[in-house]
Motif scaffolding. Structure first.
Motif, PDB file in Angstrom:
ATOM      1  N   MET A 134       0.736  -1.249   0.011  1.00 33.06           N
ATOM      2  CA  MET A 134       0.155   0.049   0.096  1.00 33.06           C
ATOM      3  C   MET A 134       0.980   1.312  -0.079  1.00 33.06           C
ATOM      4  SD  MET A 134      -3.473   0.273   2.400  1.00 33.06           S
ATOM      5  CE  MET A 134      -3.489  -1.586   2.718  1.00 33.06           C
ATOM      6  N   ARG A 135       0.481   2.323  -0.550  1.00 33.39           N
ATOM      7  CA  ARG A 135       1.176   3.631  -0.656  1.00 33.39           C
ATOM      8  C   ARG A 135       1.213   4.249   0.625  1.00 33.39           C
ATOM      9  NH1 ARG A 135      -0.379   8.553  -4.656  1.00 33.39           N
ATOM     10  NH2 ARG A 135       1.390   9.784  -4.329  1.00 33.39           N
ATOM     11  N   ASP A 136       2.576   4.596   1.026  1.00 34.29           N
ATOM     12  CA  ASP A 136       2.738   5.112   2.436  1.00 34.29           C
ATOM     13  C   ASP A 136       2.932   6.684   2.083  1.00 34.29           C
ATOM     14  OD1 ASP A 136       3.531   6.320   4.569  1.00 34.29           O
ATOM     15  OD2 ASP A 136       5.008   4.537   5.203  1.00 34.29           O
ATOM     16  N   VAL A 137       2.020   7.496   1.911  1.00 36.07           N
ATOM     17  CA  VAL A 137       1.893   8.961   1.473  1.00 36.07           C
ATOM     18  C   VAL A 137       2.425   9.889   2.611  1.00 36.07           C
ATOM     19  CG1 VAL A 137      -0.294   8.844   0.120  1.00 36.07           C
ATOM     20  CG2 VAL A 137      -0.517   9.255   2.690  1.00 36.07           C
ATOM     21  N   PHE A 138       2.460   9.235   3.847  1.00 38.43           N
ATOM     22  CA  PHE A 138       3.214  10.047   4.855  1.00 38.43           C
ATOM     23  C   PHE A 138       4.655  10.027   4.745  1.00 38.43           C
ATOM     24  CE2 PHE A 138       5.397  10.418   9.194  1.00 38.43           C
ATOM     25  CZ  PHE A 138       4.949  11.701   9.559  1.00 38.43           C
ATOM     26  N   LYS A 139       5.103   8.866   4.398  1.00 40.66           N
ATOM     27  CA  LYS A 139       6.579   8.652   4.075  1.00 40.66           C
ATOM     28  C   LYS A 139       6.862   9.702   2.800  1.00 40.66           C
ATOM     29  CE  LYS A 139      10.072   5.047   2.977  1.00 40.66           C
ATOM     30  NZ  LYS A 139      10.478   3.822   2.816  1.00 40.66           N
ATOM     31  N   GLU A 140       5.965   9.404   1.864  1.00 36.39           N
ATOM     32  CA  GLU A 140       6.280  10.286   0.673  1.00 36.39           C
ATOM     33  C   GLU A 140       6.503  11.721   0.980  1.00 36.39           C
ATOM     34  OE1 GLU A 140       3.737   9.344  -2.665  1.00 36.39           O
ATOM     35  OE2 GLU A 140       3.662   7.326  -2.083  1.00 36.39           O
ATOM     36  N   TYR A 141       5.537  12.263   1.736  1.00 39.11           N
ATOM     37  CA  TYR A 141       5.479  13.818   2.312  1.00 39.11           C
ATOM     38  C   TYR A 141       6.822  14.196   3.011  1.00 39.11           C
ATOM     39  CZ  TYR A 141       4.761  17.149   5.698  1.00 39.11           C
ATOM     40  OH  TYR A 141       4.926  18.157   6.808  1.00 39.11           O
ATOM     41  N   ARG A 142       7.200  13.324   3.971  1.00 38.71           N
ATOM     42  CA  ARG A 142       8.528  13.332   4.802  1.00 38.71           C
ATOM     43  C   ARG A 142       9.578  13.626   3.995  1.00 38.71           C
ATOM     44  NH1 ARG A 142       8.028  15.272  10.029  1.00 38.71           N
ATOM     45  NH2 ARG A 142       9.894  14.269  10.208  1.00 38.71           N
ATOM     46  N   GLN A 143       9.646  12.646   2.681  1.00 36.13           N
ATOM     47  CA  GLN A 143      10.760  12.666   1.800  1.00 36.13           C
ATOM     48  C   GLN A 143      10.802  13.943   0.647  1.00 36.13           C
ATOM     49  OE1 GLN A 143      10.500   8.672   0.035  1.00 36.13           O
ATOM     50  NE2 GLN A 143      11.570   7.870   1.851  1.00 36.13           N
ATOM     51  N   GLY A 144       9.562  14.582   0.816  1.00 37.50           N
ATOM     52  CA  GLY A 144       9.427  15.725  -0.104  1.00 37.50           C
ATOM     53  C   GLY A 144       9.102  15.438  -1.439  1.00 37.50           C
ATOM     54  N   LEU A 145       8.345  14.421  -1.689  1.00 39.36           N
ATOM     55  CA  LEU A 145       8.137  13.909  -2.904  1.00 39.36           C
ATOM     56  C   LEU A 145       6.474  14.406  -3.317  1.00 39.36           C
ATOM     57  CD1 LEU A 145       9.113  10.018  -2.757  1.00 39.36           C
ATOM     58  CD2 LEU A 145      10.409  11.977  -3.980  1.00 39.36           C
ATOM     59  N   ILE A 146       5.717  14.441  -2.045  1.00 35.49           N
ATOM     60  CA  ILE A 146       4.433  15.257  -2.351  1.00 35.49           C
ATOM     61  C   ILE A 146       4.161  16.086  -1.289  1.00 35.49           C
ATOM     62  CG2 ILE A 146       3.549  13.224  -3.645  1.00 35.49           C
ATOM     63  CD1 ILE A 146       2.230  12.475  -0.959  1.00 35.49           C
ATOM     64  N   SER A 147       3.261  17.076  -1.397  1.00 40.69           N
ATOM     65  CA  SER A 147       2.998  18.060  -0.390  1.00 40.69           C
ATOM     66  C   SER A 147       2.132  17.502   0.624  1.00 40.69           C
ATOM     67  CB  SER A 147       2.230  19.103  -1.096  1.00 40.69           C
ATOM     68  OG  SER A 147       0.947  18.890  -1.632  1.00 40.69           O
ATOM     69  N   TRP A 148       1.984  18.036   1.896  1.00 38.50           N
ATOM     70  CA  TRP A 148       1.211  17.690   2.955  1.00 38.50           C
ATOM     71  C   TRP A 148      -0.497  17.613   2.320  1.00 38.50           C
ATOM     72  CZ3 TRP A 148      -3.102  18.972   5.496  1.00 38.50           C
ATOM     73  CH2 TRP A 148      -3.455  18.513   6.741  1.00 38.50           C
ATOM     74  N   ASP A 149      -0.611  18.670   1.782  1.00 41.45           N
ATOM     75  CA  ASP A 149      -2.092  18.771   1.209  1.00 41.45           C
ATOM     76  C   ASP A 149      -2.240  17.588   0.385  1.00 41.45           C
ATOM     77  OD1 ASP A 149      -2.244  21.003   2.594  1.00 41.45           O
ATOM     78  OD2 ASP A 149      -2.220  22.369   0.564  1.00 41.45           O
ATOM     79  N   GLU A 150      -1.525  17.088  -0.528  1.00 45.93           N
ATOM     80  CA  GLU A 150      -1.669  16.087  -1.303  1.00 45.93           C
ATOM     81  C   GLU A 150      -1.821  14.665  -0.645  1.00 45.93           C
ATOM     82  OE1 GLU A 150       0.244  13.954  -5.592  1.00 45.93           O
ATOM     83  OE2 GLU A 150       1.264  15.701  -4.510  1.00 45.93           O
TER      84      GLU A 150
ATOM     85  N   ASP B 108      -8.201   1.428   8.320  1.00 47.51           N
ATOM     86  CA  ASP B 108      -7.444   1.780   9.557  1.00 47.51           C
ATOM     87  C   ASP B 108      -5.870   2.345   9.134  1.00 47.51           C
ATOM     88  OD1 ASP B 108      -9.212   1.089  11.416  1.00 47.51           O
ATOM     89  OD2 ASP B 108      -8.527  -0.914  11.461  1.00 47.51           O
ATOM     90  N   PHE B 109      -5.473   1.529   8.009  1.00 44.58           N
ATOM     91  CA  PHE B 109      -4.162   2.193   7.550  1.00 44.58           C
ATOM     92  C   PHE B 109      -4.167   3.589   7.103  1.00 44.58           C
ATOM     93  CE2 PHE B 109      -1.449   3.010   3.853  1.00 44.58           C
ATOM     94  CZ  PHE B 109      -0.379   2.707   4.352  1.00 44.58           C
ATOM     95  N   TRP B 110      -5.117   3.912   6.422  1.00 44.50           N
ATOM     96  CA  TRP B 110      -5.464   5.168   5.692  1.00 44.50           C
ATOM     97  C   TRP B 110      -5.643   6.092   6.868  1.00 44.50           C
ATOM     98  CZ3 TRP B 110      -2.853   6.120   1.547  1.00 44.50           C
ATOM     99  CH2 TRP B 110      -2.984   5.057   0.966  1.00 44.50           C
ATOM    100  N   ALA B 111      -6.466   5.838   7.852  1.00 46.84           N
ATOM    101  CA  ALA B 111      -6.811   6.604   9.165  1.00 46.84           C
ATOM    102  C   ALA B 111      -5.330   6.877   9.974  1.00 46.84           C
ATOM    103  CB  ALA B 111      -7.426   6.098  10.101  1.00 46.84           C
ATOM    104  N   ASP B 112      -4.452   6.023  10.103  1.00 46.85           N
ATOM    105  CA  ASP B 112      -3.070   6.144  10.695  1.00 46.85           C
ATOM    106  C   ASP B 112      -2.469   7.115   9.710  1.00 46.85           C
ATOM    107  OD1 ASP B 112      -3.678   4.324  12.785  1.00 46.85           O
ATOM    108  OD2 ASP B 112      -2.685   2.604  11.975  1.00 46.85           O
ATOM    109  N   GLN B 113      -2.383   7.103   8.467  1.00 47.57           N
ATOM    110  CA  GLN B 113      -1.699   7.980   7.616  1.00 47.57           C
ATOM    111  C   GLN B 113      -2.030   9.288   7.959  1.00 47.57           C
ATOM    112  OE1 GLN B 113       0.614   7.073   4.659  1.00 47.57           O
ATOM    113  NE2 GLN B 113       0.838   5.769   6.144  1.00 47.57           N
ATOM    114  N   MET B 114      -3.410   9.801   8.181  1.00 46.88           N
ATOM    115  CA  MET B 114      -4.064  10.948   8.479  1.00 46.88           C
ATOM    116  C   MET B 114      -3.777  11.385   9.779  1.00 46.88           C
ATOM    117  SD  MET B 114      -7.708  10.967   6.639  1.00 46.88           S
ATOM    118  CE  MET B 114      -8.417   9.650   7.372  1.00 46.88           C
TER     119      MET B 114
END
Length: 72
Positions: free
Chosen positions: A1-17, A34-40
């Motif tokens: 599954m895509r880890d958007v928090f990790k992508e954000y912390r690496q500067g690959l995507i914005s916080w908003d995205e 639950d995974f997506w809730a943890d990401q949020m």
């Protein structure tokens, strides 16, 4: 599954995205809700940390926010 928090912390995507992706996937039942809730949750905590730092607070060794002037 895509880890958007990790992508954000690496500067690959914005916080908003990152939040938009996680929120939409949680709302649409795309994968593990639950995974997506943890990401949020992680994104929300990161935003709160940045706000506290902006307001002049800093974490001590135990994770408690203190006014920078009281740490000196």
């Amino acid at each position: 599954m895509r880890d958007v928090f990790k992508e954000y912390r690496q500067g690959l995507i914005s916080w908003d995205e990152a939040f938009f992706i996680a929120n939409n996937n949680a709302a649409n039942g795309s994968g593990d809700t639950d995974f997506w809730a943890d990401q949020m949750d992680s994104l929300g905590c990161d935003a709160a940390d940045k706000i506290m730092e902006f307001l002049g607070y800093k974490r001590d060794g135990e994770g408690v926010y203190l006014n920078r002037e009281s740490i000196k």
